[in-house]
Design a protein around this motif. Structure first.
Motif, PDB file in Angstrom:
ATOM      1  N   ALA A 191      49.474  67.026  56.488  1.00  0.00           N
ATOM      2  CA  ALA A 191      49.144  67.079  55.060  1.00  0.00           C
ATOM      3  C   ALA A 191      48.137  68.205  54.776  1.00  0.00           C
ATOM      4  N   PHE A 192      47.304  68.062  53.733  1.00  0.00           N
ATOM      5  CA  PHE A 192      46.254  69.075  53.528  1.00  0.00           C
ATOM      6  C   PHE A 192      44.903  68.426  53.243  1.00  0.00           C
ATOM      7  N   TYR A 193      44.588  67.447  54.119  1.00  0.00           N
ATOM      8  CA  TYR A 193      43.322  66.745  53.963  1.00  0.00           C
ATOM      9  C   TYR A 193      42.602  66.648  55.297  1.00  0.00           C
ATOM     10  N   ILE A 194      41.258  66.681  55.226  1.00  0.00           N
ATOM     11  CA  ILE A 194      40.503  66.210  56.369  1.00  0.00           C
ATOM     12  C   ILE A 194      39.621  65.069  55.876  1.00  0.00           C
ATOM     13  N   PHE A 195      39.194  64.234  56.814  1.00  0.00           N
ATOM     14  CA  PHE A 195      38.631  62.940  56.448  1.00  0.00           C
ATOM     15  C   PHE A 195      37.368  62.692  57.259  1.00  0.00           C
ATOM     16  N   PRO A 196      36.320  63.503  57.025  1.00  0.00           N
ATOM     17  CA  PRO A 196      35.116  63.383  57.837  1.00  0.00           C
ATOM     18  C   PRO A 196      34.385  62.059  57.599  1.00  0.00           C
ATOM     19  N   SER A 197      33.606  61.673  58.589  1.00  0.00           N
ATOM     20  CA  SER A 197      32.824  60.440  58.504  1.00  0.00           C
ATOM     21  C   SER A 197      31.469  60.731  57.864  1.00  0.00           C
ATOM     22  N   ILE A 198      31.072  59.890  56.922  1.00  0.00           N
ATOM     23  CA  ILE A 198      29.751  60.042  56.307  1.00  0.00           C
ATOM     24  C   ILE A 198      28.907  58.813  56.623  1.00  0.00           C
ATOM     25  N   ALA A 199      29.361  58.045  57.630  1.00  0.00           N
ATOM     26  CA  ALA A 199      28.699  56.773  57.963  1.00  0.00           C
ATOM     27  C   ALA A 199      27.232  56.981  58.356  1.00  0.00           C
ATOM     28  N   GLU A 200      26.934  58.114  58.986  1.00  0.00           N
ATOM     29  CA  GLU A 200      25.562  58.348  59.462  1.00  0.00           C
ATOM     30  C   GLU A 200      24.528  58.361  58.326  1.00  0.00           C
TER      31      GLU A 200
END
Ligand SMILES: Cc1ncc(COP(=O)(O)O)c(C=O)c1O
Lengths: 160, 388
Positions: free
Chosen positions: B318-327
Motif C-alpha cells: 500500500a502507501f502507508y507506514i504505521f509507526p508506534s507512538i506508544a513510548e
C-alpha cells in the motif's frame, strides 16, 4: 543506481542528497561520489534551471530554426554544427532526420535580434543552404514540466 | 411523527475519530500526510480514452455485469499478474469501486447471525457492511510484533461454528502489512479445515514492494471456489474518483451479487469502464513507475523514523507506514490532535481502523518528497519536544 540518481536529478537538480540517499537506501557519500564521477565523465553536463520567462516580465524571444546545409569536403556535419553552436545566442543544436539537417534553437531579447542573427550570422555560413525561422509564441511544456499552471493538490485533507 | 429511521443503521456508530476530522477541517493550512488515495494523476492515456468515449457518445448503461471487453482484459491481467484464472463472463462483476464489491458480497452471502472475521487494524467498511448485511463482525486484533500479519493461531482462536467469512485485508490499509506466500499457507489450511469463505480485498495488490511481488490467496489450490476476490482501479491506477472496481468469485455467488447490483446500482459508470480498458491493457509501465516512486518514499520515511529512533516495522504494501507512538504515553488520537495543533501536521490515529490500532499512527506517503520532508521535519521537532 546511476540511472535512479539521474532520473531524480533530471527532474530536480536541487534535491537534498541526504534525502535522495534515504530514498534509495544508500549513503550520502556514495551519491556524492557517483555525481562527481558522472560530472567527470560528462554524463552530467550541467544543472540549469527551468524558468518561465513569460511570468518573470523579462522580454525574451525564442525561435526554432530549420537549417539545410551541405557538408563540405573534409568537413562533416559535426564541423558545421560547431560553427553554429559556438554562437552564444544558440541554445541547442540537433542533427535530425527528415527534410532538413539541423534544428537550431536560439534565444534573444527581441524579434529584431533573432532575425539579425539569422540573416547576419547563420545564413551567410558557407555550408548553409537555407533556413526557415519559426518563432515560439508560447511554451506549454518544457523538460517534462507543464509551464502553464502550478499543480495544486485537490484532495481532501484526510481520508480513510 | 414516527421515527423515520432504520434501527440497524442508527445503531452503527459513526467513525470514532469524527472529532479529529472536524479539527483538521478547520485547519486548511496544515500539512497533511493523512489521505488514503494516490497523489498521482490518472495516466493521461486513460483520461484521453474517457474523453474519446464521450465524443463517440458512449453514454448509455452497459450490461449489469459491465463491459464485456473490459472483463476480458481484466481476466487476462489477473492471469498475467497473479496467476488467477477467472471466466470474464460468469465469474466477474464490475462494481462502483471495491467498496460496492465488499458490500454486495456480504449482502449476497450472509444470513442473520453469521459471523465475519475481520483482522484489524483494517479499512473501515468491513464492519458496518457486515452489520448492514445482518452478519456479526468479529475482530481479530493483529499484533505489531507480527508486523500486523495474520497468524494461524489468531485465526483458529476466533473461529466458531457460526463463522462463515474471513476477510483478508492485505496489503493493508492502514498498516501497510502484506501476507507473503509462506504466511498464507497455514491460513489456507485452516480456511479449508473449517469450511470458511474468504473475502480478500486486494485493492492494493499492485502496490507491493517485496521482491517476489503480491501473492493472491485465490491462487492457492482449492481456494478459488472459497474466495471472493475484490480489486479495483482506485489505488493501482490512481483512479479513485472514477469509482470503478470488480469482484471475481464462483459463478453461484456472482449470480446473486449481480442481482443486488442490478437492482441497486444498474451498472458501474460507463465512461470509467471505457477508460479502464486502456488502464488495464496499456498501463503496466505507468503502474510500475508509480510503484517505484512509492517505494522510494517508503524507504525515505522508514529511514527518517529510524534516525529518530521511533519504532516502526517495515511495511511492504500500500502507501502507508504505521509507526508506534506508544513510548510517548498518549493515546493515538491525543498524539494526532496535539501534532495537528502544535505543528499543523495531519496524520490519522491508528484507532480509526480498530482498537488494535491504539499506539500507532497512519502516515500516508501518497505525497511528493517535498511535502513528506516538510511534514517529517515537523514531526521530528514534535517528538524531540515530547522527549524533552
Ligand atoms: C483497503 C481498502 N479497500 C477498499 C477501498 C475502497 O476503494 P474503492 O471503493 O475506491 O475501490 C479502500 C479505500 O480507501 C481501501 O483502503
Amino acid at each position: 543506481m546511476r540511472e535512479k540518481i539521474l532520473s531524480y536529478i533530471e527532474h530536480n537538480s536541487r534535491i537534498d542528497l541526504e534525502d535522495l540517499a534515504m530514498m534509495l537506501g544508500t549513503e550520502q557519500a556514495m551519491i556524492v561520489n557517483e555525481l562527481e564521477a558522472m560530472e567527470n565523465e560528462h554524463i552530467i553536463c550541467g544543472y540549469p534551471t527551468l524558468i518561465n520567462w513569460d511570468k518573470a516580465s523579462v522580454e525574451k524571444v525564442s525561435a526554432l530554426i530549420e537549417v539545410r546545409v551541405t557538408p563540405q569536403r573534409g568537413m562533416g556535419f559535426d564541423k558545421v554544427a560547431e560553427r553554429i553552436y559556438n554562437y552564444p545566442e544558440v541554445n541547442a543544436v540537433y542533427l535530425i532526420s527528415g527534410s532538413y539537417d539541423f534544428m537550431v534553437s536560439i534565444e534573444g531579447h527581441t524579434l529584431r535580434e533573432v532575425a539579425d542573427f539569422v540573416s547576419a550570422k547563420l545564413s551567410p555560413l558557407d555550408s548553409v543552404l537555407s533556413t526557415q525561422t519559426n518563432f515560439v509564441l508560447k511554451k506549454y511544456k518544457d523538460h517534462g514540466i507543464i509551464m502553464a499552471e502550478k499543480h495544486v493538490d485537490e484532495r481532501e485533507k484526510v481520508s480513510l | 411523527m414516527r421515527n423515520p429511521l432504520n434501527k440497524t443503521i442508527t445503531e452503527i456508530k459513526p467513525s470514532g475519530i469524527r472529532k479529529f476530522f472536524d479539527i483538521v477541517a478547520e485547519m486548511p493550512e496544515a500539512i497533511s500526510l493523512g489521505v488514503g488515495e494516490p497523489d498521482f494523476d490518472t495516466p493521461w492515456k486513460v483520461r484521453d480514452e474517457a474523453i474519446y468515449s464521450l465524443e463517440r457518445g458512449r453514454t448509455f448503461y452497459t450490461s449489469n455485469s459491465g463491459l464485456k471487453e473490459l472483463r476480458i482484459e481484466i481476466s487476462e491481467f489477473l492471469k498475467r499478474h497473479y496467476d488467477l484464472d477467472y471466466d470474464p463472463l460468469t465469474e466477474m462483476l464490475m462494481t462502483v469501486g471495491g467498496s460496492e464489491g465488499i458490500d454486495v458480497a456480504l449482502r449476497a452471502m450472509l444470513d442473520p447471525g453469521d459471523e465475519v472475521l475481520i483482522p484489524q487494524p483494517s479499512y473501515v467498511s468491513y464492519e458496518p457492511c457486515t452489520i448492514l448485511a445482518g452478519g456479526v463482525p468479529v475482530a481479530i486484533n493483529l499484533k505489531e510484533e507480527n508486523e500486523f500479519r495474520l497468524k494461524p493461531e489468531e485465526l483458529e482462536a476466533a473461529i466458531t461454528d457460526k463463522t462463515k467469512i474471513l476477510i483478508m485485508p492485505f496489503p493493508n490499509n492502514p498498516t501497510g502489512a502484506v501476507m507473503e506466500k509462506a504466511d498464507l499457507e497455514p491460513i489456507v489450511e485452516l480456511v479449508k479445515k473449517y469450511d470458511l469463505f474468504v473475502l480478500t480485498d486486494e485493492i492494493y495488490g499492485e502496490l507491493t514492494y517485496t521482491g517476489s511481488g503480491h501473492v493472491s490467496i485465490a491462487s492457492f489450490p482449492g481456494m478459488k471456489e472459497r474466495t471472493i476476490y475484490i480489486n479495483g482501479f482506485s489505488k493501482s491506477h490512481a483512479m479513485t474518483g472514477w469509482r470503478l472496481g470488480y469482484v471475481c468469485a464462483p459463478q453461484v455467488i456472482i449470480q446473486q451479487m449481480t442481482k443486488i447490483h442490478q437492482f441497486a446500482i444498474m451498472c458501474a459508470p460507463t465512461t470509467s469502464q471505457y477508460a479502464a480498458v486502456t488502464a488495464i491493457r496499456d498501463c503496466d509501465e505507468d503502474v510500475a513507475n508509480m510503484r517505484e516512486e512509492y517505494n522510494d518514499r517508503r524507504r525515505y520515511l522508514l529511514n527518517r523514523f529510524k534516525k529518530m529512533n521511533v519504532k516502526c516495522f517495515e511495511p511492504y504494501g500500500a502507501f502507508y507506514i504505521f509507526p508506534s507512538i506508544a513510548e510517548f504515553g498518549m493515546s493515538s488520537e491525543e498524539f494526532c490532535t496535539r501534532l495537528l495543533k502544535e505543528k499543523e501536521v495531519a496524520v490519522v490515529p491508528g484507532t480509526a481502523f480498530g482498537d488494535s490500532g491504539e499506539g500507532n499512527v497512519r502516515i500516508s506517503y501518497a505525497y511528493s518528497l517535498e511535502n513528506l520532508k516538510k511534514a517529517m521535519d515537523r514531526i521530528e521537532e514534535f517528538i524531540n519536544e515530547l522527549r524533552g
